[in-house]
Design a protein around this motif. Structure first.
Motif, PDB file in Angstrom:
ATOM      1  N   THR A  12     -52.547  -9.682   9.390  1.00  0.00           N
ATOM      2  CA  THR A  12     -53.609 -10.354   9.644  1.00  0.00           C
ATOM      3  C   THR A  12     -53.856 -11.470   8.576  1.00  0.00           C
ATOM      4  O   THR A  12     -53.786 -11.333   7.271  1.00  0.00           O
ATOM      5  CB  THR A  12     -54.665  -9.475   9.678  1.00  0.00           C
ATOM      6  N   GLY A  13     -54.644 -12.585   8.860  1.00  0.00           N
ATOM      7  CA  GLY A  13     -54.989 -13.549   7.904  1.00  0.00           C
ATOM      8  C   GLY A  13     -53.697 -13.991   7.468  1.00  0.00           C
ATOM      9  O   GLY A  13     -53.559 -14.569   6.228  1.00  0.00           O
ATOM     10  N   ALA A  14     -52.655 -14.537   8.176  1.00  0.00           N
ATOM     11  CA  ALA A  14     -51.451 -14.787   7.782  1.00  0.00           C
ATOM     12  C   ALA A  14     -51.062 -16.424   7.925  1.00  0.00           C
ATOM     13  O   ALA A  14     -50.060 -16.910   7.569  1.00  0.00           O
ATOM     14  CB  ALA A  14     -50.374 -13.970   8.656  1.00  0.00           C
ATOM     15  N   SER A  15     -52.334 -17.002   8.351  1.00  0.00           N
ATOM     16  CA  SER A  15     -51.872 -18.601   8.392  1.00  0.00           C
ATOM     17  C   SER A  15     -51.749 -19.313   7.020  1.00  0.00           C
ATOM     18  O   SER A  15     -51.475 -20.537   6.963  1.00  0.00           O
ATOM     19  CB  SER A  15     -53.171 -19.135   9.165  1.00  0.00           C
ATOM     20  N   ARG A  16     -52.166 -18.744   5.855  1.00  0.00           N
ATOM     21  CA  ARG A  16     -52.280 -19.438   4.610  1.00  0.00           C
ATOM     22  C   ARG A  16     -52.320 -18.209   3.804  1.00  0.00           C
ATOM     23  O   ARG A  16     -52.356 -17.079   3.786  1.00  0.00           O
ATOM     24  CB  ARG A  16     -53.441 -20.511   4.329  1.00  0.00           C
ATOM     25  N   GLY A  17     -51.968 -18.835   2.219  1.00  0.00           N
ATOM     26  CA  GLY A  17     -52.275 -17.865   1.299  1.00  0.00           C
ATOM     27  C   GLY A  17     -51.355 -16.921   0.916  1.00  0.00           C
ATOM     28  O   GLY A  17     -50.036 -16.884   1.300  1.00  0.00           O
ATOM     29  N   ILE A  18     -51.757 -15.778   0.591  1.00  0.00           N
ATOM     30  CA  ILE A  18     -51.102 -14.421   0.557  1.00  0.00           C
ATOM     31  C   ILE A  18     -50.763 -13.930   1.879  1.00  0.00           C
ATOM     32  O   ILE A  18     -49.304 -13.511   1.902  1.00  0.00           O
ATOM     33  CB  ILE A  18     -51.965 -13.430  -0.219  1.00  0.00           C
ATOM     34  N   GLY A  19     -51.531 -13.856   2.726  1.00  0.00           N
ATOM     35  CA  GLY A  19     -50.891 -13.699   4.137  1.00  0.00           C
ATOM     36  C   GLY A  19     -49.910 -14.437   4.614  1.00  0.00           C
ATOM     37  O   GLY A  19     -48.946 -14.018   5.303  1.00  0.00           O
ATOM     38  N   GLN A  20     -49.782 -15.920   4.505  1.00  0.00           N
ATOM     39  CA  GLN A  20     -48.558 -16.629   4.762  1.00  0.00           C
ATOM     40  C   GLN A  20     -47.376 -16.076   4.317  1.00  0.00           C
ATOM     41  O   GLN A  20     -46.160 -16.076   4.794  1.00  0.00           O
ATOM     42  CB  GLN A  20     -49.038 -18.118   4.750  1.00  0.00           C
ATOM     43  N   ALA A  21     -47.481 -16.032   2.798  1.00  0.00           N
ATOM     44  CA  ALA A  21     -46.369 -15.288   1.963  1.00  0.00           C
ATOM     45  C   ALA A  21     -45.754 -14.151   2.439  1.00  0.00           C
ATOM     46  O   ALA A  21     -44.570 -14.001   2.557  1.00  0.00           O
ATOM     47  CB  ALA A  21     -46.904 -15.341   0.584  1.00  0.00           C
TER      48      ALA A  21
END
Length: 256
Positions: A12-21
């Motif tokens: 979840t919340g994976a489009s940027r920041g830690i979630g993307q990483a």
């Protein structure tokens, strides 16, 4: 790496920041990743493209967490994506990363606090509730917390919302351990993401903040993603019910 080959993951919340990483790392390790986002379609498109360019597999799922019907929206999209990609609706790894920040106790309003709890605390609880019937035995649940639960920081309401997630992680580990499912929380310290915009393009601010760590630098999303990847892998099979501090040793004590 292919340690997660054949596995499926929701971040979840994976489009940027830690979630993307995290999404990129799990995909690089072989998992099919459902990349959740709330509203930034351009960012999630970029994330999926980056994963595909790296040879991984991913699809986007949209749901505005903390809103009415959010669980139905999320899981309808997730189940459709899993079915299209794999022919079945099964999940191996759940990473609850999506979160928002809030003001300090001096300025926060009841409305802002309700929204904070809805996204940071309520959403992970009910995502897990909906995911458990889909989760394979031996699966992984990894919840993102914060080092602010053990350090006196200005963001008291944010720390409160994450402390509840840590309690959930410990008690849930006991509940689902019989199925071989592990549940852990990962607690980053100050990390260079757009949730901390004051650090993004300010090396001096990063140096000042990083000086409070045992390893004297600020965190980066990949630092956290590597810890999540370990917990998601077979190597992490015997770690459960733990709060893993991934802060570089934030505020461990004075330097001698």
């Amino acid at each position: 790496m292919t340690s997660l080959l054949g596995k499926t993951a929701l971040v979840t919340g994976a489009s940027r920041g830690i979630g993307q990483a995290v999404a990129r790392r799990l995909a690089a390790d072989g998992a099919l990743v459902a990349v959740h986002y709330g509203s930034n379609a351009a960012a999630v498109h970029e994330t999926v493209q980056l994963i595909e360019k790296g040879g991984g597999r991913a699809f986007a799922v949209r749901a505005e967490l903390g809103m009415a019907g959010d669980m139905d929206t999320l899981f309808t999209a997730l189940e459709a994506g899993l079915l299209a990609w794999t022919g079945q609706v099964r999940l191996d790894i759940l990473v609850n990363n999506a979160a928002i920040t809030a003001d300090s106790i001096e300025t926060i309003t009841p409305e802002t606090f309700d929204r904070l709890i809805a996204v940071n605390t309520k959403a992970p609880l009910f995502i897990i509730q909906r995911a458990l019937p889909l989760l394979n035995d031996g699966g992984r649940i990894i919840n993102l917390s914060t080092a602010a639960t053990r350090i006196a920081m200005p963001e008291q309401p944010y720390a409160m919302s994450k402390a509840a997630v840590e309690v959930l992680s410990r008690s849930l580990a006991q509940l689902v351990g019989g199925r071989g499912i592990t549940v852990n929380a990962v607690a980053p310290g100050p990390t260079v993401t757009d949730m901390n915009p004051w650090m993004l393009d300010d090396p001096e601010a990063q140096q000042v903040v990083g000086s409070g760590n045992a390893i004297p630098r600020v965190g980066h999303p990949a630092d956290i993603a590597d810890v999540v990847a370990f917990l998601a892998s077979e190597a992490g099979r015997w770690v459960t019910g733990q709060i893993i501090d991934a802060s570089g040793g934030s505020f461990l004590g004075p330097r001698i």
